[in-house]
Scaffold this motif. Sequence first.
Motif, short mmCIF file in Angstrom:
data_model
loop_
_atom_site.label_atom_id
_atom_site.label_comp_id
_atom_site.label_asym_id
_atom_site.label_seq_id
_atom_site.Cartn_x
_atom_site.Cartn_y
_atom_site.Cartn_z
N PHE A 183 0.81 -1.23 -0.11
CA PHE A 183 -0.09 -0.06 0.08
C PHE A 183 0.76 1.34 -0.03
CE2 PHE A 183 -2.65 2.91 2.99
CZ PHE A 183 -3.43 3.17 1.96
N PHE A 184 1.87 1.25 0.49
CA PHE A 184 2.45 2.39 0.85
C PHE A 184 3.43 2.65 -0.78
CE2 PHE A 184 3.69 2.15 5.70
CZ PHE A 184 2.51 2.58 6.12
N LYS A 185 3.74 1.69 -1.02
CA LYS A 185 4.63 1.43 -2.32
C LYS A 185 3.79 2.11 -3.55
CE LYS A 185 8.73 -0.66 -2.76
NZ LYS A 185 9.55 0.32 -3.49
N SER A 186 2.56 2.34 -3.22
CA SER A 186 1.69 3.06 -4.23
C SER A 186 2.00 4.29 -4.59
CB SER A 186 0.07 2.91 -3.76
OG SER A 186 0.07 3.78 -2.85
N LEU A 187 2.80 5.00 -3.81
CA LEU A 187 3.48 6.11 -3.92
C LEU A 187 4.38 6.45 -5.32
CD1 LEU A 187 4.12 7.92 -0.67
CD2 LEU A 187 2.35 8.57 -2.11
#
Lengths: 97, 488, 482
Positions: A36-40
Motif C-alpha cells: 500500500f505504501f509502495k503505491s506512491l
Amino acid sequence: MQREDLISYLERLVLVRFTESERKRIMEEINKILDFFKSLDEIKELDNYEPLFHVHDIEGPTREDEPSHEVELQRSDVMLNAVLEKGYVKAPRTIEE
Amino acid sequence: MSHKYISTPAYQLVEEFRSDPQKIHDYVDAIYDRIERVEPKVRAYITIRSRDEVHKDVDMLIKSGNYEGPLFGILVAVKDNISTRGIRTTCASKMLENYVPPYDATVIRRLKSAGAIVLGKTNMDEFAMGSTTETSAFYPTRNPWDLSRVPGGSSGGSAAALVAGEATLALGSDTGGSIRNPAAFTATFGLKPTYGLVSRYGLIAYASSMDQIGPLARNTRDLALLLSVIAGYDEHDATSLPVVVPNFVKLLDEYVHREQRLRIAIVKELFERSDISVQSVAGKALDRLCSIHECDEIELRYTKHIVAAYYIIAMAEASSNLARYDGIRYGLKVEVENRSWIDVYTEVRTRGFGYEVKKRIALGAFVLSAGYRDMYYIKALRFRRMLKEMFNEIFKRFDLVASPTMPILPPKLGELVADPIKMYLADINTVIANLIGIPAISVPVGFYNGLPVGLQFMAPPLAEDKLLYVSQQLEDMLKLRDLIAEVS
Amino acid sequence: MSFEIPVKIGLEIHVQITALKTKLFCATKADYRSEEPNTLLCPTCLGLPGALPKVNKKAIEYAIMVAKALNCRIAPKLIFCRKHYFYPDMVKNYQISQYDGPGSTPIASNGFVRIIVDGKPKIVRIRRINLEEDPGRIHYPTGSLLTSKYSLVDYNRSGIALLEIVTEPDIESPREARIFLEKLIAILEYLGVTDTRLEGAFRVDANISVADQARVEIKNIGSIKDVERALTYEILRQKSIIQKGGTVSRETRHWDSSSKVTVPLRIKEFEEDYRYFPDPDLPPITISKEWIEEIEKRMPELPDARIERFVKQYGLDEYRAQVLVLNKWLADLFEEAAKEYNNYKSLADWLITDFLRWVKEFNVDPSRVKATPKHIVKLLKLLDEGLISVRMAKELMPKIVLEGVDVESFVKQHGFSKLSDESELRRVVEEVFREYPRAVEDARRNPKAINFLVGAVMKKTKGRADPQLTIRIIRELLQSQQ
C-alpha cells in the motif's frame, strides 16, 4: 529481506517482541501495508516536489538564556514516577550481553 | 431527552452560574448521577475524579470570586493523552497505566483559568493509534446511539461522554481525524484547528507534525467558546503560531448576522467513495446549504495515495516519539537487577504496548531506516508538498471544501480492526487536513437507521471562523443540536 | 633510524557550553555540578510525555562564535534532527542534534585551525560542528560497569548544550593531537564559551589508522594528556600487530584512564542506524548574515590575531608570543605588566620560564595565582637596578606565585638585597681565602679554578653576593697576595 527476518529486524530496531500469534498476523499485514505504501511510486511527478517537513513556513522561535521560575516550582515533582536509590534513578546494567 | 443540566449548552450554564454560583453544585450532582447510570454501559472514561473532589474544586472556584471566566463552572472531559497534573494520564496504554504527570498541559491551564473543571480522562485508542477506540488497552468504548457499535476514534471516549450526557464539553486530539471521526459517529461537533493554533505542550505525542488538540461539543456555539479558550500562542511550543486569536463566539455572531455567501467545493471522489447511506444523508444536508451558498464540484486525484503518505509520516514520527517509553524514569516497571538494559527495555515495551502500537512503531522505524527512507518517508513528504500545493490552488477559488467526514457509518465492534487497509482507508477524508496543517470541522447532519452521519468542511489555515459559520447554519437548519443519546 | 609508518588521526571533541545559564532546550538551570542527583530537571529535559523543546538563543550564538573562530562555513538555517538510539542515559532515546542529509545540515562545516608543529605551520581541517544536547550520567554502585548488578542514573546533565567538533583525519602524531587540542581549548577559552577545566566539560573520541589500515575509534577520553597517552598506546598496539604480519580490525575501543590502556568494546553486529529526521517540534531557525555580523562584533580578539599582535607590538618572536597567548591568563598578565615595564623580551622570558614553571609545579589554578602584574614588574625592576641577583629573583618567584609577596618589602625585611658593598664583600672574600688556602693556590696556577672560590663566597652570603664584584675582588686579592 525475507518477511520472517524482517520481523526480527524490526523487533530489534524498536526493542519490542511479537508473540507467536501476533507474528502470524503481522506477517500477513505487513505485506499489505508495505505494498500500500509502495503505491506512491505510481506518481511519477513526485520527484519535482521538495519534501515538506513542517506544514507552516514559520521561523523557529528561540528563548532567552534565563532560568524559569516555573521550572523551579516543578523541580520537586518531576521525579515522582521513578524508582530512586539515594537520589539516583535505578536502571538495568549497561553492558550488552 | 432533556434533563435539567445534562443537555444544557455550556454558554447557557455559564450565564446561569454567574447569577447563582451555588447552582454549580446541583449541576455537578446531575452529571455525576448521569455518569453512574450510563457509564457502565458506555465506558467513555478511563479515570473519573471523585464527586467530592469536584465539589471541593467548585467551592474553591466560587471562593476565588472569578465569575467572569468564559467557562465558569463547566465540567470538561479530557482525552487521556493530555497531561493533567496530579491526575493519571494513561494514553489508554499499559505502559502509562500508573503515570501521573507532574505538570499541566497548556490547554489544561487555559481551561482552569477560564473557570472550567476537569471531570475525568476519556478513553481512546492506545496512544491515539486507531479509528474506533478499540485499541485501548483497558476496554473499548461503546457508541451511545448503538452499544454494539464503536464511537469512532481515537477520541472516542470524549465524543461518547458528550452524547451520553456525561460531560458538557470535551477535549480531543486529532492526528488524522481523531476528533472529527468520533464526532461524526456520535452526532457531535468536532473541530481540528489549524496546526499550531492550539499548543501541543503536554499533549502526549503521536505524530508531532500533525497532532492538534481540539474541541468537541454538542452545538456550534459551545465549540466556538471552547476553541476561544484553548487557542493561542504558547511560548512552550515552538510550533505554536504567533497570531492573535479572535473571540470565535463574537465572530460567529457577526457572520450569521452578515449572512455572507461562501464558495464551497464539493469533492466528488470523496462522496463517491462513501457508502450510499452516508452519501444520501450528507448529500441532502449539503443541498440545503448550497441553496444559500455557491457550490461547485471539484476533482481530487490520488485519494488512495493520500492515506499511504499519511500513514508513512504518522508511523515514522510515532516510532520516534514512542522510543522514550522504557520504564526507567516513569511508566511500566519491571525488575532491573542483574539484567542488561536491552533485555529490560524489550520486556517493558513488549508488555507495555499493544499490537497496533508495536506494529506502527516497527513500520515507522522501518520507513526511516537506511536504504528505505528515500523510498518511503522522503517520498511521502514530497507527496505532502504536492498535496499542499493542490489545496493552495483549490483555496484560491473556494472558501471551504466539503465531504462526508467518514465514508462509512459507525461499524460494529471488531468489524474494522480486522482489516488494517480497510481501517486506514476509512480515514481518507480526514487525513488531508492533518497532512497540510489546515483546519477542519465535522458537523452532524442526520441519521441513517438511527446511526449518525457527519459532514466535514476544510478551510485554509486560520479560517476556523468560516468553519464555525457553516456549522452554525447547518445546526440552525437541521436542528441537530444538544443531542443526548438515551443509552439502552 | 626507524622507518616512519604513516599515522592518520581524526578527533571528535565534545565541549559543553558552560557559559550558559540554562540548558539547550529548556529554562532549567545548567550549573549541575554542585547539585544533588536528579534535582535539576523539568518535564522537557527529563523527556516526560508531552513536553516540548525550545531553543536557547545564546547557545546558537556561542555555536556561531565557535564556528567563526574555527573558520567554518555557517549554515543559513539551523535545523535540528533526531538521532535515535536506546541507552539508559537517554531520556527520549533520541538525541536532538544535527545531521548532514536530506532536510538537514550541521550548523557549521568546512573550517580549519592553524597550529605550529616544530616551528612549522600546519592546518587541521574541521569537518563540521553540531549543536546538540548532552545525555545524563550513569554511575555504578560498585564503581565498575562489570561488577554492578544495576546502574544508577543522574539525569541532571541531560539537556546541557554541547558542541560536537569533528576534524578531518589531518593529525599525524599524538603530539600533534595535543598541540591541536591546546590551540582549540585556547580558542574556546578566548571566546568564553566553556570552562574546560570543569569535570566532563571536555571529552574526546579519537579515530586513528596506522599504515592505512582499518580505522579504530577510541571513546571516552577526558583530558588532553590522556588523548596523547591513548593515541600513543594505540599506535604501539597497532604497530606491533602490523609488525607481526597481522591486520588491524575496524572496531571501537574504550580508553580506560586508570589502567592507561585501550580496551575493546563489543564489536557491533550491524552498523548503527540512527534514523535521522528533522525534529518536527523545532521549525528551522534562520541564521542571517546580519545576525552573524552582530555576533562577530561581540567576539573578542582570538589567539591567532593576538599572536600576530604580540609579534608586532612587543617585538616578540612567534614562539614566545604563542606560549603566552595560548595561556590566556598569562598573556593577560603579560599585557598588564608591559604597560609599566618595557623590556618585553625579558618580561616574556620570566613569565614563560620561571613563572609558568612554578604555576605548573604547584598545580595552581591560574585564577588562584596570587601574583599581580605589579609584583612581576617590581621584581624585574629590582633586578635591573642590581638590587637583587638573578638567583634571588628565581628564588623569590615561587613566593610571588603562591603567596603574592610584595618583593620590595620582603627584600627589606629579610635583608634579601644583593650584597654589593665592596668593603663588606672584601671581608667575606678574605675569610674564604683563609679557610681554603689550597683552593687559593690552585686559583693562582689555573685561572679557571677561581670558580670554587666564587662558589664559597656565594654560599657564605646565601647567594646575595654580586657575582661580578665578587670575581673582581678575588682577582685583585690573588694578585696582591702574590
